[in-house]
Design an enzyme around this catalytic site. Structure first.
Site, mmCIF file in Angstrom:
data_model
loop_
_atom_site.group_PDB
_atom_site.id
_atom_site.type_symbol
_atom_site.label_atom_id
_atom_site.label_comp_id
_atom_site.label_asym_id
_atom_site.label_seq_id
_atom_site.Cartn_x
_atom_site.Cartn_y
_atom_site.Cartn_z
ATOM 1 N N ASP A 2 -15.449 -17.002 -35.157
ATOM 2 C CA ASP A 2 -16.037 -18.369 -34.896
ATOM 3 C C ASP A 2 -17.026 -18.525 -34.009
ATOM 4 O OD1 ASP A 2 -14.395 -20.215 -36.804
ATOM 5 O OD2 ASP A 2 -12.560 -19.373 -35.510
ATOM 6 N N MET A 12 -19.571 -21.037 -32.148
ATOM 7 C CA MET A 12 -19.529 -22.529 -31.748
ATOM 8 C C MET A 12 -20.742 -22.659 -30.631
ATOM 9 S SD MET A 12 -16.075 -23.821 -31.544
ATOM 10 C CE MET A 12 -14.614 -23.424 -32.733
ATOM 11 N N HIS A 27 -18.124 -17.465 -39.390
ATOM 12 C CA HIS A 27 -18.263 -18.976 -39.462
ATOM 13 C C HIS A 27 -19.349 -19.566 -38.621
ATOM 14 C CE1 HIS A 27 -15.826 -22.920 -39.352
ATOM 15 N NE2 HIS A 27 -16.820 -23.171 -39.695
ATOM 16 N N SER A 54 -8.219 -15.660 -37.154
ATOM 17 C CA SER A 54 -9.593 -16.073 -36.327
ATOM 18 C C SER A 54 -9.324 -15.702 -35.005
ATOM 19 C CB SER A 54 -9.476 -17.425 -36.461
ATOM 20 O OG SER A 54 -10.258 -17.984 -35.237
ATOM 21 N N HIS A 94 -11.942 -13.383 -39.004
ATOM 22 C CA HIS A 94 -12.817 -14.504 -39.020
ATOM 23 C C HIS A 94 -13.459 -14.711 -37.703
ATOM 24 C CE1 HIS A 94 -13.643 -18.300 -40.626
ATOM 25 N NE2 HIS A 94 -13.479 -18.981 -39.310
ATOM 26 N N MET A 119 -20.751 -22.592 -36.507
ATOM 27 C CA MET A 119 -20.791 -23.943 -36.280
ATOM 28 C C MET A 119 -21.900 -24.131 -35.311
ATOM 29 S SD MET A 119 -16.489 -24.175 -36.044
ATOM 30 C CE MET A 119 -16.608 -22.309 -35.829
ATOM 31 N N MET A 168 -12.772 -26.853 -44.364
ATOM 32 C CA MET A 168 -12.136 -27.169 -43.268
ATOM 33 C C MET A 168 -10.944 -28.121 -43.320
ATOM 34 S SD MET A 168 -13.747 -25.281 -40.993
ATOM 35 C CE MET A 168 -12.937 -25.845 -39.576
ATOM 36 N N ASP A 194 -9.523 -23.438 -43.725
ATOM 37 C CA ASP A 194 -9.669 -22.940 -42.242
ATOM 38 C C ASP A 194 -9.210 -24.102 -41.388
ATOM 39 O OD1 ASP A 194 -10.318 -22.097 -39.525
ATOM 40 O OD2 ASP A 194 -12.435 -22.290 -40.023
ATOM 41 N N GLY A 195 -7.857 -24.010 -40.686
ATOM 42 C CA GLY A 195 -7.309 -24.956 -39.637
ATOM 43 C C GLY A 195 -6.080 -25.343 -39.886
ATOM 44 N N GLY A 196 -5.217 -25.068 -38.982
ATOM 45 C CA GLY A 196 -3.893 -25.384 -39.058
ATOM 46 C C GLY A 196 -3.136 -24.754 -40.175
ATOM 47 N N GLY A 199 -9.501 -24.351 -31.955
ATOM 48 C CA GLY A 199 -7.999 -23.813 -32.637
ATOM 49 C C GLY A 199 -6.924 -24.747 -32.178
ATOM 50 N N GLY A 200 -5.709 -24.382 -32.810
ATOM 51 C CA GLY A 200 -4.544 -24.972 -32.504
ATOM 52 C C GLY A 200 -4.431 -26.595 -32.992
ATOM 53 N N GLY A 208 -5.678 -18.695 -36.969
ATOM 54 C CA GLY A 208 -5.813 -18.413 -35.567
ATOM 55 C C GLY A 208 -4.710 -18.267 -34.680
ATOM 56 N N SER A 209 -4.023 -19.609 -34.328
ATOM 57 C CA SER A 209 -3.194 -19.638 -33.256
ATOM 58 C C SER A 209 -1.715 -19.002 -33.984
ATOM 59 C CB SER A 209 -3.110 -21.006 -32.992
ATOM 60 O OG SER A 209 -2.940 -21.993 -34.160
ATOM 61 N N GLY A 217 -14.466 -27.030 -34.107
ATOM 62 C CA GLY A 217 -14.513 -27.105 -32.906
ATOM 63 C C GLY A 217 -13.387 -26.498 -32.075
HETATM 64 C C1 DX5 Z 1 -11.946 -24.517 -35.768
HETATM 65 C C2 DX5 Z 1 -12.361 -23.109 -36.246
HETATM 66 C C3 DX5 Z 1 -10.905 -22.216 -36.888
HETATM 67 C C4 DX5 Z 1 -9.866 -22.050 -35.791
HETATM 68 C C5 DX5 Z 1 -8.527 -22.172 -36.490
HETATM 69 O O1 DX5 Z 1 -13.151 -24.918 -35.582
HETATM 70 O O2 DX5 Z 1 -13.366 -22.819 -37.310
HETATM 71 O O3 DX5 Z 1 -11.166 -20.971 -37.518
HETATM 72 O O4 DX5 Z 1 -9.877 -20.850 -35.042
HETATM 73 O O5 DX5 Z 1 -7.573 -22.177 -35.808
HETATM 74 P P1 DX5 Z 1 -5.979 -22.411 -35.924
HETATM 75 O O6 DX5 Z 1 -5.607 -21.423 -37.148
HETATM 76 O O7 DX5 Z 1 -5.340 -22.353 -34.924
HETATM 77 O O8 DX5 Z 1 -6.053 -24.001 -36.388
HETATM 78 ZN ZN ZN Z 2 -13.384 -21.063 -38.615
#
Ligand code: DX5
Ligand code: ZN
Length: 230
Positions: free
Chosen positions: A35, A37, A66, A8, A33, A68, A137, A179-181, A144-145, A201-202, A142
């Site tokens: 994102d 927002m 993606h 991401s 990916h 949002m 999700m 997606d996420g963590g 990352g991390g 992402g992170s 909203g």
């Molecule tokens: C959150 C995003 C994710 C985010 C994931 O709203 O949709 O794509 O970047 O980041 P990590 O992998 O750090 O959770």
């Molecule tokens: Zn995403």
């Protein structure tokens, strides 16, 4: 099972986005990916079609947008023109989910629905024929991390069962993305629950020294070898 890893860009260095895209793909990433927002559907503001268009020449890998955002439809053709390959959105962002899926596909992209942790999977039941991707999700959208919400594992198993039953009936394979963590130490467990496509992402962009062009090689290799053990 073929697995896809989609770093991401949210956690990339925004001052060097083109370089980040090229480096992470060179390290073995499958998708980018992206994102989006809007400070309305989610409490954060990121990047739009202009940035998608700007990074498009940096890779031939699919760009996984993606959304949002709310509303969704107005911006879909802009992302298609900007070179998006996959466009996913949250059902809560669209008044007419079936129409939005059709619009994405008519624009020449693959279409997907995104499920927040509290969004029931029943949203997919009557639109399976228009879905190319289902994205669960594993954090609230909203930022990352954040940490992976463990209840996502059961939800993945449930989504996997629906997708497999549909494939058996029609021969059409819908991808199951998460997606996420997602990290090196939980990606195998997430794969075992049924995911085949992983946003990270992170975990990816947080790795390595800034000056090293190969800095993503080792984290990408670790994610791959965790998946190879599934
Ligand atoms: C959150 C995003 C994710 C985010 C994931 O709203 O949709 O794509 O970047 O980041 P990590 O992998 O750090 O959770
Ligand atoms: Zn995403």
């Amino acid at each position: 099972m073929t697995y896809r890893i989609a770093p991401s860009l949210l956690s990339a260095d925004f001052a060097k986005l083109g370089e980040e895209v090229a480096h992470v793909i060179a390290s073995g990433a499958d998708w980018i990916h992206f994102d989006v927002m809007d400070n309305h559907y989610v409490p954060n503001l990121t990047i739009g079609p202009l940035v998608c268009e700007a990074i498009r020449p940096c890779t031939t890998a699919p760009i996984d947008v993606h959304l949002m955002v709310k509303p969704v439809d107005r911006i879909v053709p802009d992302f298609a023109k900007a070179g998006a390959n996959i466009i996913t959105f949250h059902p809560e962002g669209s008044e007419h989910v079936d129409r939005t899926l059709g619009l994405i596909r008519d624009s020449g992209c693959q279409a997907g629905l995104v499920f927040n942790p509290a969004t029931p999977l029943t949203w997919m039941d009557h639109v399976m024929d228009k879905l190319d991707v289902v994205l669960l999700m594993s954090v609230n959208p909203g930022y990352g991390g954040q940490s992976f919400i463990p209840g996502t594992l059961d939800k993945l198993r449930e989504a996997r069962a629906k997708i497999d039953a549909y494939a058996q009936k029609t021969g059409r394979r819908i991808l199951l993305e998460v997606d996420g963590g997602v990290k090196v130490d939980n990606i195998a467990e997430i794969a075992r629950a049924g995911a085949d496509t992983f946003v990270a992402g992170s975990a990816v962009f947080g790795a390595g020294k800034d000056s090293d062009p190969q800095r993503y090689n080792s984290v990408m290799a670790s994610l791959r070898s965790a998946l190879a053990g599934v």
